[in-house]
Design a protein around this motif. Structure first.
Motif, PDB file in Angstrom:
ATOM      1  N   LEU A  40     -70.539 -11.437 -29.246  1.00 24.73           N
ATOM      2  CA  LEU A  40     -69.494 -12.100 -30.011  1.00 24.73           C
ATOM      3  C   LEU A  40     -68.224 -12.122 -29.174  1.00 24.73           C
ATOM      4  O   LEU A  40     -67.779 -11.091 -28.693  1.00 24.73           O
ATOM      5  CB  LEU A  40     -69.245 -11.349 -31.328  1.00 24.73           C
ATOM      6  N   LEU A  41     -67.651 -13.312 -29.010  1.00 23.45           N
ATOM      7  CA  LEU A  41     -66.392 -13.470 -28.293  1.00 23.45           C
ATOM      8  C   LEU A  41     -65.401 -14.139 -29.231  1.00 23.45           C
ATOM      9  O   LEU A  41     -65.673 -15.219 -29.769  1.00 23.45           O
ATOM     10  CB  LEU A  41     -66.575 -14.330 -27.038  1.00 23.45           C
ATOM     11  N   ILE A  42     -64.270 -13.480 -29.439  1.00 22.42           N
ATOM     12  CA  ILE A  42     -63.191 -14.039 -30.254  1.00 22.42           C
ATOM     13  C   ILE A  42     -61.957 -14.097 -29.369  1.00 22.42           C
ATOM     14  O   ILE A  42     -61.511 -13.067 -28.858  1.00 22.42           O
ATOM     15  CB  ILE A  42     -62.909 -13.168 -31.495  1.00 22.42           C
ATOM     16  N   THR A  43     -61.421 -15.300 -29.169  1.00 22.42           N
ATOM     17  CA  THR A  43     -60.241 -15.446 -28.322  1.00 22.42           C
ATOM     18  C   THR A  43     -58.989 -15.553 -29.188  1.00 22.42           C
ATOM     19  O   THR A  43     -59.064 -15.926 -30.370  1.00 22.42           O
ATOM     20  CB  THR A  43     -60.347 -16.682 -27.413  1.00 22.42           C
ATOM     21  N   GLN A  44     -57.850 -15.248 -28.598  1.00 31.90           N
ATOM     22  CA  GLN A  44     -56.580 -15.278 -29.311  1.00 31.90           C
ATOM     23  C   GLN A  44     -56.289 -16.658 -29.890  1.00 31.90           C
ATOM     24  O   GLN A  44     -55.699 -16.781 -30.954  1.00 31.90           O
ATOM     25  CB  GLN A  44     -55.429 -14.841 -28.382  1.00 31.90           C
ATOM     26  N   ASP A  45     -56.736 -17.715 -29.199  1.00 33.03           N
ATOM     27  CA  ASP A  45     -56.451 -19.074 -29.675  1.00 33.03           C
ATOM     28  C   ASP A  45     -57.356 -19.516 -30.824  1.00 33.03           C
ATOM     29  O   ASP A  45     -57.209 -20.615 -31.346  1.00 33.03           O
ATOM     30  CB  ASP A  45     -56.509 -20.072 -28.522  1.00 33.03           C
ATOM     31  N   GLY A  46     -58.324 -18.685 -31.222  1.00 35.23           N
ATOM     32  CA  GLY A  46     -59.180 -19.016 -32.359  1.00 35.23           C
ATOM     33  C   GLY A  46     -60.532 -19.595 -32.006  1.00 35.23           C
ATOM     34  O   GLY A  46     -61.213 -20.148 -32.868  1.00 35.23           O
ATOM     35  N   SER A  47     -60.965 -19.462 -30.784  1.00 35.35           N
ATOM     36  CA  SER A  47     -62.309 -19.902 -30.387  1.00 35.35           C
ATOM     37  C   SER A  47     -63.271 -18.733 -30.582  1.00 35.35           C
ATOM     38  O   SER A  47     -62.945 -17.599 -30.242  1.00 35.35           O
ATOM     39  CB  SER A  47     -62.330 -20.330 -28.925  1.00 35.35           C
ATOM     40  N   VAL A  48     -64.449 -19.041 -31.113  1.00 34.52           N
ATOM     41  CA  VAL A  48     -65.449 -18.006 -31.367  1.00 34.52           C
ATOM     42  C   VAL A  48     -66.790 -18.452 -30.793  1.00 34.52           C
ATOM     43  O   VAL A  48     -67.210 -19.589 -30.986  1.00 34.52           O
ATOM     44  CB  VAL A  48     -65.599 -17.722 -32.880  1.00 34.52           C
ATOM     45  N   THR A  49     -67.442 -17.532 -30.071  1.00 37.15           N
ATOM     46  CA  THR A  49     -68.789 -17.756 -29.552  1.00 37.15           C
ATOM     47  C   THR A  49     -69.640 -16.576 -29.995  1.00 37.15           C
ATOM     48  O   THR A  49     -69.237 -15.426 -29.851  1.00 37.15           O
ATOM     49  CB  THR A  49     -68.779 -17.839 -28.014  1.00 37.15           C
ATOM     50  N   ASP A  72     -63.758 -10.094 -43.270  1.00 43.74           N
ATOM     51  CA  ASP A  72     -64.693 -11.144 -42.858  1.00 43.74           C
ATOM     52  C   ASP A  72     -63.928 -12.314 -42.231  1.00 43.74           C
ATOM     53  O   ASP A  72     -62.737 -12.512 -42.492  1.00 43.74           O
ATOM     54  CB  ASP A  72     -65.492 -11.659 -44.047  1.00 43.74           C
ATOM     55  N   PHE A  73     -64.640 -13.119 -41.420  1.00 37.18           N
ATOM     56  CA  PHE A  73     -64.017 -14.313 -40.869  1.00 37.18           C
ATOM     57  C   PHE A  73     -64.999 -15.467 -40.887  1.00 37.18           C
ATOM     58  O   PHE A  73     -66.214 -15.294 -40.862  1.00 37.18           O
ATOM     59  CB  PHE A  73     -63.459 -14.064 -39.459  1.00 37.18           C
ATOM     60  N   GLU A  74     -64.443 -16.673 -40.971  1.00 43.19           N
ATOM     61  CA  GLU A  74     -65.232 -17.887 -41.081  1.00 43.19           C
ATOM     62  C   GLU A  74     -65.017 -18.736 -39.838  1.00 43.19           C
ATOM     63  O   GLU A  74     -63.893 -18.903 -39.362  1.00 43.19           O
ATOM     64  CB  GLU A  74     -64.812 -18.660 -42.329  1.00 43.19           C
ATOM     65  N   VAL A  75     -66.116 -19.286 -39.323  1.00 46.40           N
ATOM     66  CA  VAL A  75     -66.091 -20.090 -38.103  1.00 46.40           C
ATOM     67  C   VAL A  75     -66.768 -21.423 -38.389  1.00 46.40           C
ATOM     68  O   VAL A  75     -67.832 -21.466 -39.002  1.00 46.40           O
ATOM     69  CB  VAL A  75     -66.843 -19.368 -36.955  1.00 46.40           C
ATOM     70  N   GLY A  76     -66.156 -22.516 -37.945  1.00 42.52           N
ATOM     71  CA  GLY A  76     -66.783 -23.820 -38.094  1.00 42.52           C
ATOM     72  C   GLY A  76     -65.781 -24.895 -38.414  1.00 42.52           C
ATOM     73  O   GLY A  76     -64.572 -24.690 -38.389  1.00 42.52           O
ATOM     74  N   VAL A  77     -66.329 -26.073 -38.757  1.00 42.61           N
ATOM     75  CA  VAL A  77     -65.525 -27.238 -39.068  1.00 42.61           C
ATOM     76  C   VAL A  77     -65.984 -27.793 -40.402  1.00 42.61           C
ATOM     77  O   VAL A  77     -67.169 -28.062 -40.584  1.00 42.61           O
ATOM     78  CB  VAL A  77     -65.675 -28.317 -37.963  1.00 42.61           C
ATOM     79  N   GLY A  78     -65.047 -27.941 -41.322  1.00 39.72           N
ATOM     80  CA  GLY A  78     -65.370 -28.504 -42.627  1.00 39.72           C
ATOM     81  C   GLY A  78     -66.481 -27.726 -43.310  1.00 39.72           C
ATOM     82  O   GLY A  78     -66.477 -26.492 -43.304  1.00 39.72           O
ATOM     83  N   PRO A  79     -67.462 -28.459 -43.865  1.00 41.81           N
ATOM     84  CA  PRO A  79     -68.551 -27.778 -44.569  1.00 41.81           C
ATOM     85  C   PRO A  79     -69.551 -27.094 -43.633  1.00 41.81           C
ATOM     86  O   PRO A  79     -70.373 -26.309 -44.066  1.00 41.81           O
ATOM     87  CB  PRO A  79     -69.226 -28.895 -45.357  1.00 41.81           C
ATOM     88  N   MET A  80     -69.458 -27.398 -42.347  1.00 38.07           N
ATOM     89  CA  MET A  80     -70.350 -26.770 -41.368  1.00 38.07           C
ATOM     90  C   MET A  80     -69.682 -25.489 -40.869  1.00 38.07           C
ATOM     91  O   MET A  80     -69.045 -25.471 -39.809  1.00 38.07           O
ATOM     92  CB  MET A  80     -70.636 -27.728 -40.211  1.00 38.07           C
ATOM     93  N   ALA A  81     -69.783 -24.431 -41.670  1.00 41.24           N
ATOM     94  CA  ALA A  81     -69.113 -23.179 -41.341  1.00 41.24           C
ATOM     95  C   ALA A  81     -70.043 -22.000 -41.591  1.00 41.24           C
ATOM     96  O   ALA A  81     -70.963 -22.079 -42.391  1.00 41.24           O
ATOM     97  CB  ALA A  81     -67.842 -23.036 -42.164  1.00 41.24           C
ATOM     98  N   THR A  82     -69.756 -20.919 -40.901  1.00 38.36           N
ATOM     99  CA  THR A  82     -70.513 -19.684 -41.027  1.00 38.36           C
ATOM    100  C   THR A  82     -69.541 -18.555 -41.300  1.00 38.36           C
ATOM    101  O   THR A  82     -68.501 -18.467 -40.650  1.00 38.36           O
ATOM    102  CB  THR A  82     -71.275 -19.387 -39.715  1.00 38.36           C
ATOM    103  N   THR A  83     -69.889 -17.695 -42.251  1.00 37.75           N
ATOM    104  CA  THR A  83     -69.073 -16.522 -42.527  1.00 37.75           C
ATOM    105  C   THR A  83     -69.704 -15.312 -41.858  1.00 37.75           C
ATOM    106  O   THR A  83     -70.895 -15.055 -42.031  1.00 37.75           O
ATOM    107  CB  THR A  83     -68.942 -16.275 -44.040  1.00 37.75           C
ATOM    108  N   PHE A  84     -68.903 -14.587 -41.098  1.00 36.03           N
ATOM    109  CA  PHE A  84     -69.332 -13.350 -40.462  1.00 36.03           C
ATOM    110  C   PHE A  84     -68.861 -12.198 -41.343  1.00 36.03           C
ATOM    111  O   PHE A  84     -67.660 -12.059 -41.592  1.00 36.03           O
ATOM    112  CB  PHE A  84     -68.756 -13.237 -39.052  1.00 36.03           C
TER     113      PHE A  84
END
Length: 111
Positions: A40-49, A72-84
């Motif tokens: 898991l990579l979380i960058t300061q600018d809000g990019s997640v891998t 928890d945090f959510e990653v994605g665009v619009g309805p295409m999102a994943t909650t960690f």
């Protein structure tokens, strides 16, 4: 099918830069986190891998940070999102930063 994939890929790449920066109170989340079967990579600018190997298959997610909900945090665009699901927010264990995400204890390997 190829004609559809190219515009979709362009839209996703364009939106990848639309992540919300990690808020100051969540700065401990920023970094590269790993264990044997998860990255898991979380960058300061809000990019997640994210990449995880489980039961012989690989799951990958790359996208912008949408929001934090508690730990928890959510990653994605619009309805295409994943909650960690973060059951244990980043914490120091001796001199090592750890965090429990989706049931896996991760160690921060880089800031």
């Amino acid at each position: 099918m190829k004609a559809f994939k190219l515009p979709l890929l362009f839209v996703l790449i364009s939106l990848a830069g639309c992540g919300k920066p990690v808020p100051p109170e969540k700065a401990a989340y920023v970094g590269e986190w790993q264990e044997k079967t998860m990255y898991l990579l979380i960058t300061q600018d809000g990019s997640v891998t994210y990449k995880r190997l489980k039961a012989g298959s690989t799951t990958s997610v790359a996208g912008p940070l949408k929001a934090f909900n508690g730990s928890d945090f959510e990653v994605g665009v619009g309805p295409m999102a994943t909650t960690f699901v973060v059951s244990k927010a980043p914490y120091l264990d001796g001199n090592v930063w750890k965090m429990v995400v989706d049931g896996q204890e991760l160690t921060r390997t880089a800031n």
